[in-house]
Design a protein around this motif. Structure first.
Motif, mmCIF file in Angstrom:
data_model
loop_
_atom_site.group_PDB
_atom_site.id
_atom_site.type_symbol
_atom_site.label_atom_id
_atom_site.label_comp_id
_atom_site.label_asym_id
_atom_site.label_seq_id
_atom_site.Cartn_x
_atom_site.Cartn_y
_atom_site.Cartn_z
ATOM 1 N N SER A 68 -15.550 -1.379 -27.776
ATOM 2 C CA SER A 68 -16.645 -0.584 -28.352
ATOM 3 C C SER A 68 -17.351 0.246 -27.286
ATOM 4 O O SER A 68 -17.757 1.390 -27.542
ATOM 5 C CB SER A 68 -17.649 -1.504 -29.051
ATOM 6 O OG SER A 68 -18.204 -2.445 -28.136
ATOM 7 N N SER A 71 -14.929 3.226 -26.349
ATOM 8 C CA SER A 71 -14.835 4.242 -27.404
ATOM 9 C C SER A 71 -16.108 5.074 -27.487
ATOM 10 O O SER A 71 -16.048 6.303 -27.702
ATOM 11 C CB SER A 71 -14.537 3.587 -28.756
ATOM 12 O OG SER A 71 -15.594 2.718 -29.155
ATOM 13 N N ARG A 72 -17.283 4.457 -27.304
ATOM 14 C CA ARG A 72 -18.533 5.216 -27.331
ATOM 15 C C ARG A 72 -18.618 6.165 -26.144
ATOM 16 O O ARG A 72 -19.081 7.299 -26.270
ATOM 17 C CB ARG A 72 -19.739 4.280 -27.349
ATOM 18 C CG ARG A 72 -19.955 3.551 -28.667
ATOM 19 C CD ARG A 72 -21.372 3.022 -28.782
ATOM 20 N NE ARG A 72 -21.724 2.096 -27.718
ATOM 21 C CZ ARG A 72 -21.558 0.775 -27.779
ATOM 22 N NH1 ARG A 72 -21.024 0.228 -28.856
ATOM 23 N NH2 ARG A 72 -21.915 0.000 -26.768
ATOM 24 N N GLU A 75 -16.336 9.085 -26.900
ATOM 25 C CA GLU A 75 -16.908 9.929 -27.944
ATOM 26 C C GLU A 75 -17.970 10.845 -27.359
ATOM 27 O O GLU A 75 -18.007 12.051 -27.662
ATOM 28 C CB GLU A 75 -17.509 9.066 -29.049
ATOM 29 C CG GLU A 75 -18.153 9.875 -30.175
ATOM 30 C CD GLU A 75 -18.882 9.013 -31.202
ATOM 31 O OE1 GLU A 75 -19.417 9.582 -32.173
ATOM 32 O OE2 GLU A 75 -18.934 7.768 -31.013
ATOM 33 N N HIS A 76 -18.817 10.296 -26.515
ATOM 34 C CA HIS A 76 -19.879 11.094 -25.899
ATOM 35 C C HIS A 76 -19.309 12.171 -24.993
ATOM 36 O O HIS A 76 -19.712 13.350 -25.064
ATOM 37 C CB HIS A 76 -20.825 10.194 -25.109
ATOM 38 C CG HIS A 76 -21.769 10.950 -24.219
ATOM 39 N ND1 HIS A 76 -22.758 11.771 -24.711
ATOM 40 C CD2 HIS A 76 -21.836 11.051 -22.860
ATOM 41 C CE1 HIS A 76 -23.415 12.328 -23.711
ATOM 42 N NE2 HIS A 76 -22.864 11.908 -22.578
ATOM 43 N N PRO A 187 -24.441 11.108 -29.531
ATOM 44 C CA PRO A 187 -23.815 10.547 -30.735
ATOM 45 C C PRO A 187 -24.603 9.381 -31.334
ATOM 46 O O PRO A 187 -25.156 8.549 -30.608
ATOM 47 C CB PRO A 187 -22.444 10.080 -30.233
ATOM 48 C CG PRO A 187 -22.148 10.997 -29.089
ATOM 49 C CD PRO A 187 -23.475 11.245 -28.429
ATOM 50 N N LYS A 188 -24.627 9.336 -32.658
ATOM 51 C CA LYS A 188 -25.377 8.299 -33.364
ATOM 52 C C LYS A 188 -24.862 6.910 -33.035
ATOM 53 O O LYS A 188 -25.629 5.941 -33.013
ATOM 54 C CB LYS A 188 -25.298 8.546 -34.876
ATOM 55 C CG LYS A 188 -26.187 7.619 -35.692
ATOM 56 C CD LYS A 188 -26.148 7.973 -37.178
ATOM 57 C CE LYS A 188 -27.051 7.042 -37.983
ATOM 58 N NZ LYS A 188 -27.020 7.381 -39.439
ATOM 59 N N SER A 189 -23.554 6.795 -32.781
ATOM 60 C CA SER A 189 -22.982 5.485 -32.461
ATOM 61 C C SER A 189 -23.626 4.889 -31.216
ATOM 62 O O SER A 189 -23.745 3.662 -31.089
ATOM 63 C CB SER A 189 -21.466 5.606 -32.247
ATOM 64 O OG SER A 189 -21.175 6.465 -31.154
ATOM 65 N N ILE A 190 -24.049 5.751 -30.297
ATOM 66 C CA ILE A 190 -24.718 5.290 -29.077
ATOM 67 C C ILE A 190 -26.183 4.984 -29.340
ATOM 68 O O ILE A 190 -26.730 3.981 -28.857
ATOM 69 C CB ILE A 190 -24.573 6.347 -27.965
ATOM 70 C CG1 ILE A 190 -23.111 6.444 -27.520
ATOM 71 C CG2 ILE A 190 -25.476 6.023 -26.777
ATOM 72 C CD1 ILE A 190 -22.846 7.512 -26.480
ATOM 73 N N THR A 192 -27.539 3.925 -31.996
ATOM 74 C CA THR A 192 -27.751 2.748 -32.846
ATOM 75 C C THR A 192 -27.162 1.471 -32.247
ATOM 76 O O THR A 192 -27.353 0.390 -32.799
ATOM 77 C CB THR A 192 -27.124 2.969 -34.236
ATOM 78 O OG1 THR A 192 -25.729 3.278 -34.085
ATOM 79 C CG2 THR A 192 -27.817 4.111 -34.969
ATOM 80 N N ALA A 193 -26.460 1.571 -31.132
ATOM 81 C CA ALA A 193 -25.848 0.393 -30.515
ATOM 82 C C ALA A 193 -26.894 -0.419 -29.759
ATOM 83 O O ALA A 193 -27.830 0.133 -29.179
ATOM 84 C CB ALA A 193 -24.733 0.822 -29.569
#
Length: 265
Positions: A68, A71-72, A75-76, A187-190, A192-193
């Motif tokens: 995880s 991948s983050r 993505e960034h 990115p939202k995934s970062i 909210t992590a």
């Protein structure tokens, strides 16, 4: 996360980008090297460096890293490269080097101390890698520590992620870093992590290690600065204050200048 109502992400961004440019010009450097982990601090720092218009090298340095996190980070970096032509990326897989180091040394003693020592060793291998690339390309290593980590509880590795040339976001609370990240399009995934240092090869969060959330630690730092009366604290606030003060004391050696024995002559 709670954010100071007076905080302006746009104002902070403009100030930091201008400061980065001025510092690089004075240092006669062509740009920055940033270790990107998949967390919000490195995402915000690398974006601010990219906004400077100077060359930015994002370096990923997995060491038995959780998928995880990897991948983050990718993505960034991918979206950053789409937005900014001055951003490059290099991956240096440090797992073989780390494993060789572990095999070379004979682990002994308390297992918790050994685990922490190895976690700090990961951070120091990464620092060495960043300075390798900084030296080759004539750039500055940009730190990713925030105010709570760098000056509140000392939540970083001495001569690891604490070994940098300049610290763009070290005057920002963690909540302000998140607000700035949203403003910058991280990115939202970062966003909210759960924050994690990723040094133990598992999914333990910063909160798991610290015993308190960043919001709670920000409250403690503010309460001390404002000299609030302990008589008004709730039981949980008393507990958080004790955690903050314990960490601040035990990690003071990271935050204070290196002690020097001055000789009387």
């Amino acid at each position: 996360m709670a954010t100071n109502n007076s905080f302006s992400a746009e104002n902070a961004s403009n100030q930091i980008v201008s400061w980065l440019n001025d510092y690089a010009i004075q240092a006669n450097c062509s740009g920055f090297v940033v270790g990107v982990s998949g967390g919000v601090d490195s995402a915000v720092t690398s974006t601010l460096c990219a906004l400077s218009g100077l060359e930015v090298l994002c370096v990923t340095m997995p060491i038995h890293q959780a998928e995880s996190h990897v991948s983050r980070a990718y993505e960034h970096i991918q979206q950053l490269q789409q937005r900014f032509p001055n951003v490059q990326h290099i991956e240096t897989n440090l797992t073989p080097l780390f494993d060789a180091m572990v095999d070379h040394f004979s682990g002994s003693g308390n297992s918790d101390k050994l685990q922490l020592t190895l976690a700090n060793s990961r951070a120091r291998l990464r620092m060495t890698t960043l300075y390798y690339y900084a030296g080759i390309y004539g750039r500055l290593v940009a730190g990713t520590g925030n105010k709570i980590e760098d000056f509140g509880v000392g939540f970083y590795t001495k001569y690891g992620d604490g070994g940098v040339d300049l610290s763009p976001i070290a005057d920002l609370l963690k909540s302000e870093v998140f607000a700035l990240g949203a403003h910058l399009g991280v990115p939202k995934s970062i966003l909210t992590a759960a924050p994690t240092d990723g040094l133990f090869g598992d999914d333990r969060s910063d909160e798991d290690q610290l015993g308190a959330t960043y919001d709670e630690l920000e409250w403690a730092m503010t309460a001390i600065e404002m000299q609030l009366s302990a008589a008004t604290f709730t039981p949980r606030q008393q507990e958080v204050m004790a955690i903050y003060q314990r960490l601040h004391r035990s990690n003071a050696h990271k935050m204070n200048p290196i002690p020097v024995c001055h000789i009387k002559r």
